[in-house]
Design a protein around this motif. Structure first.
Motif, PDB file in Angstrom:
ATOM      1  N   GLU A 100       0.817  -1.200   0.000  1.00  0.00           N
ATOM      2  CA  GLU A 100       0.000   0.000   0.000  1.00  0.00           C
ATOM      3  C   GLU A 100       0.859   1.262   0.000  1.00  0.00           C
ATOM      4  O   GLU A 100       0.482   2.254  -0.593  1.00  0.00           O
ATOM      5  CB  GLU A 100      -0.941  -0.013   1.209  1.00  0.00           C
ATOM      6  CG  GLU A 100      -1.940   1.100   1.200  1.00  0.00           C
ATOM      7  CD  GLU A 100      -2.896   1.060   2.381  1.00  0.00           C
ATOM      8  OE1 GLU A 100      -3.522   2.095   2.626  1.00  0.00           O
ATOM      9  OE2 GLU A 100      -2.994   0.031   3.054  1.00  0.00           O
ATOM     10  N   ALA A 101       2.003   1.203   0.638  1.00  0.00           N
ATOM     11  CA  ALA A 101       2.873   2.376   0.686  1.00  0.00           C
ATOM     12  C   ALA A 101       3.474   2.695  -0.686  1.00  0.00           C
ATOM     13  O   ALA A 101       3.922   3.816  -0.914  1.00  0.00           O
ATOM     14  CB  ALA A 101       3.993   2.165   1.699  1.00  0.00           C
ATOM     15  N   ASN A 102       3.478   1.730  -1.592  1.00  0.00           N
ATOM     16  CA  ASN A 102       4.071   1.933  -2.911  1.00  0.00           C
ATOM     17  C   ASN A 102       3.042   1.874  -4.041  1.00  0.00           C
ATOM     18  O   ASN A 102       3.410   1.745  -5.202  1.00  0.00           O
ATOM     19  CB  ASN A 102       5.155   0.882  -3.163  1.00  0.00           C
ATOM     20  CG  ASN A 102       6.306   1.043  -2.197  1.00  0.00           C
ATOM     21  OD1 ASN A 102       6.835   2.137  -2.036  1.00  0.00           O
ATOM     22  ND2 ASN A 102       6.664  -0.029  -1.528  1.00  0.00           N
ATOM     23  N   PHE A 103       1.776   1.963  -3.695  1.00  0.00           N
ATOM     24  CA  PHE A 103       0.724   1.865  -4.705  1.00  0.00           C
ATOM     25  C   PHE A 103      -0.102   3.137  -4.719  1.00  0.00           C
ATOM     26  O   PHE A 103      -0.510   3.646  -3.673  1.00  0.00           O
ATOM     27  CB  PHE A 103      -0.199   0.680  -4.408  1.00  0.00           C
ATOM     28  CG  PHE A 103      -1.382   0.603  -5.341  1.00  0.00           C
ATOM     29  CD1 PHE A 103      -1.242   0.073  -6.611  1.00  0.00           C
ATOM     30  CD2 PHE A 103      -2.621   1.088  -4.953  1.00  0.00           C
ATOM     31  CE1 PHE A 103      -2.323   0.021  -7.475  1.00  0.00           C
ATOM     32  CE2 PHE A 103      -3.711   1.047  -5.813  1.00  0.00           C
ATOM     33  CZ  PHE A 103      -3.552   0.504  -7.073  1.00  0.00           C
ATOM     34  N   THR A 145      -3.599   6.023  -1.523  1.00  0.00           N
ATOM     35  CA  THR A 145      -3.959   5.261  -0.327  1.00  0.00           C
ATOM     36  C   THR A 145      -3.636   6.101   0.906  1.00  0.00           C
ATOM     37  O   THR A 145      -3.036   7.172   0.806  1.00  0.00           O
ATOM     38  CB  THR A 145      -3.177   3.936  -0.254  1.00  0.00           C
ATOM     39  OG1 THR A 145      -1.803   4.235   0.035  1.00  0.00           O
ATOM     40  CG2 THR A 145      -3.277   3.148  -1.548  1.00  0.00           C
ATOM     41  N   LYS A 183      -1.401   5.509   2.908  1.00  0.00           N
ATOM     42  CA  LYS A 183       0.049   5.505   3.096  1.00  0.00           C
ATOM     43  C   LYS A 183       0.815   6.230   1.995  1.00  0.00           C
ATOM     44  O   LYS A 183       2.035   6.268   2.010  1.00  0.00           O
ATOM     45  CB  LYS A 183       0.552   4.060   3.207  1.00  0.00           C
ATOM     46  CG  LYS A 183       0.036   3.354   4.449  1.00  0.00           C
ATOM     47  CD  LYS A 183       0.607   1.958   4.572  1.00  0.00           C
ATOM     48  CE  LYS A 183       0.094   1.294   5.834  1.00  0.00           C
ATOM     49  NZ  LYS A 183       0.636  -0.049   6.002  1.00  0.00           N
ATOM     50  N   THR A 184       0.096   6.817   1.036  1.00  0.00           N
ATOM     51  CA  THR A 184       0.756   7.572  -0.026  1.00  0.00           C
ATOM     52  C   THR A 184       1.311   8.862   0.565  1.00  0.00           C
ATOM     53  O   THR A 184       0.587   9.614   1.212  1.00  0.00           O
ATOM     54  CB  THR A 184      -0.235   7.899  -1.159  1.00  0.00           C
ATOM     55  OG1 THR A 184      -0.797   6.687  -1.670  1.00  0.00           O
ATOM     56  CG2 THR A 184       0.451   8.659  -2.282  1.00  0.00           C
ATOM     57  N   THR A 185       2.587   9.105   0.320  1.00  0.00           N
ATOM     58  CA  THR A 185       3.200  10.337   0.832  1.00  0.00           C
ATOM     59  C   THR A 185       2.895  11.496  -0.119  1.00  0.00           C
ATOM     60  O   THR A 185       2.637  11.275  -1.313  1.00  0.00           O
ATOM     61  CB  THR A 185       4.727  10.187   0.960  1.00  0.00           C
ATOM     62  OG1 THR A 185       5.283  10.072  -0.353  1.00  0.00           O
ATOM     63  CG2 THR A 185       5.110   8.980   1.814  1.00  0.00           C
ATOM     64  N   GLN A 213       5.149  11.245  -3.142  1.00  0.00           N
ATOM     65  CA  GLN A 213       4.733  10.228  -4.112  1.00  0.00           C
ATOM     66  C   GLN A 213       3.545  10.726  -4.932  1.00  0.00           C
ATOM     67  O   GLN A 213       3.495  10.538  -6.155  1.00  0.00           O
ATOM     68  CB  GLN A 213       4.335   8.930  -3.397  1.00  0.00           C
ATOM     69  CG  GLN A 213       5.481   8.174  -2.791  1.00  0.00           C
ATOM     70  CD  GLN A 213       4.973   7.036  -1.897  1.00  0.00           C
ATOM     71  OE1 GLN A 213       4.049   7.217  -1.101  1.00  0.00           O
ATOM     72  NE2 GLN A 213       5.598   5.877  -2.047  1.00  0.00           N
ATOM     73  N   GLU A 241       4.680  13.281  -7.466  1.00  0.00           N
ATOM     74  CA  GLU A 241       5.409  12.642  -8.565  1.00  0.00           C
ATOM     75  C   GLU A 241       4.442  11.971  -9.548  1.00  0.00           C
ATOM     76  O   GLU A 241       4.587  12.107 -10.769  1.00  0.00           O
ATOM     77  CB  GLU A 241       6.399  11.615  -8.004  1.00  0.00           C
ATOM     78  CG  GLU A 241       7.284  11.000  -9.056  1.00  0.00           C
ATOM     79  CD  GLU A 241       8.312  10.029  -8.474  1.00  0.00           C
ATOM     80  OE1 GLU A 241       8.982   9.355  -9.282  1.00  0.00           O
ATOM     81  OE2 GLU A 241       8.436   9.930  -7.234  1.00  0.00           O
TER      82      GLU A 241
END
Length: 173
Positions: A1-4, A36, A38-40, A43, A46
């Protein structure tokens, strides 16, 4: 989730496959971004920039709003188009009168019924909750229209068609 980060370009046609691709498919199309929890921010920025670089118009929505909106403007219309095609097919006579005289209006409203059946099967199963809510609303709307026609309620019919025309005319193409 942190990378999606979810993304959904609002473009395409009923055609599938590489040979139906176009280099301008994403140009000026809304591209919904659904981060999500957890998306920073970095991110998200970008991905936002990537979408803009494709020529699309990024729009950030949470997934619930995306699912409901796309069910209304994409999924329900496909179900309606497919159901109408199947109804006409079932009711057509042996001479295929309806198929023969099908013209602009029928072809316009049912074009999307030519889309991939497997894709639409999967969409209906993956967004089932939102589609069912909208189907219930649509069935109610059809029942109201049926009542207005049965009652020969001329003002109600005119109001419904006028409201639909006004809203449709406000949508830019």
């Amino acid at each position: 989730e942190a990378n999606f980060i979810g993304g959904h370009p609002m473009c395409g046609s009923e055609k599938t496959g590489f040979f139906n691709a176009t280099e301008y498919l994403l140009e000026n199309a809304y591209y919904i971004i659904t981060p999500t929890a957890k998306t920073t921010p970095a991110q998200l920025e970008e991905f936002h920039a990537l979408v803009k670089s494709l020529g699309s118009v990024p729009m950030i929505l949470d997934y619930e709003k995306h699912d409901f909106a796309t069910a209304a403007i994409s999924h329900l219309p496909h179900i309606i188009a497919s159901s109408l095609v199947n109804l006409v097919s079932d009711l057509d006579d042996e001479q295929e009168t309806m198929r023969t005289i099908a013209a602009g209006g029928f072809k316009d409203i049912t074009r999307i019924a030519s889309s991939s059946p497997v894709m639409w099967q999967n969409i209906c199963l993956s967004n089932q909750e939102q589609i069912l809510k909208l189907l219930d609303n649509y069935i109610h709307t059809l029942e109201v229209m049926r009542t207005n026609i049965a009652d020969a309620d001329s003002p109600a019919l005119l109001d419904a068609f006028t409201a639909a025309k006004d809203y449709r005319d406000s949508i830019t193409i």
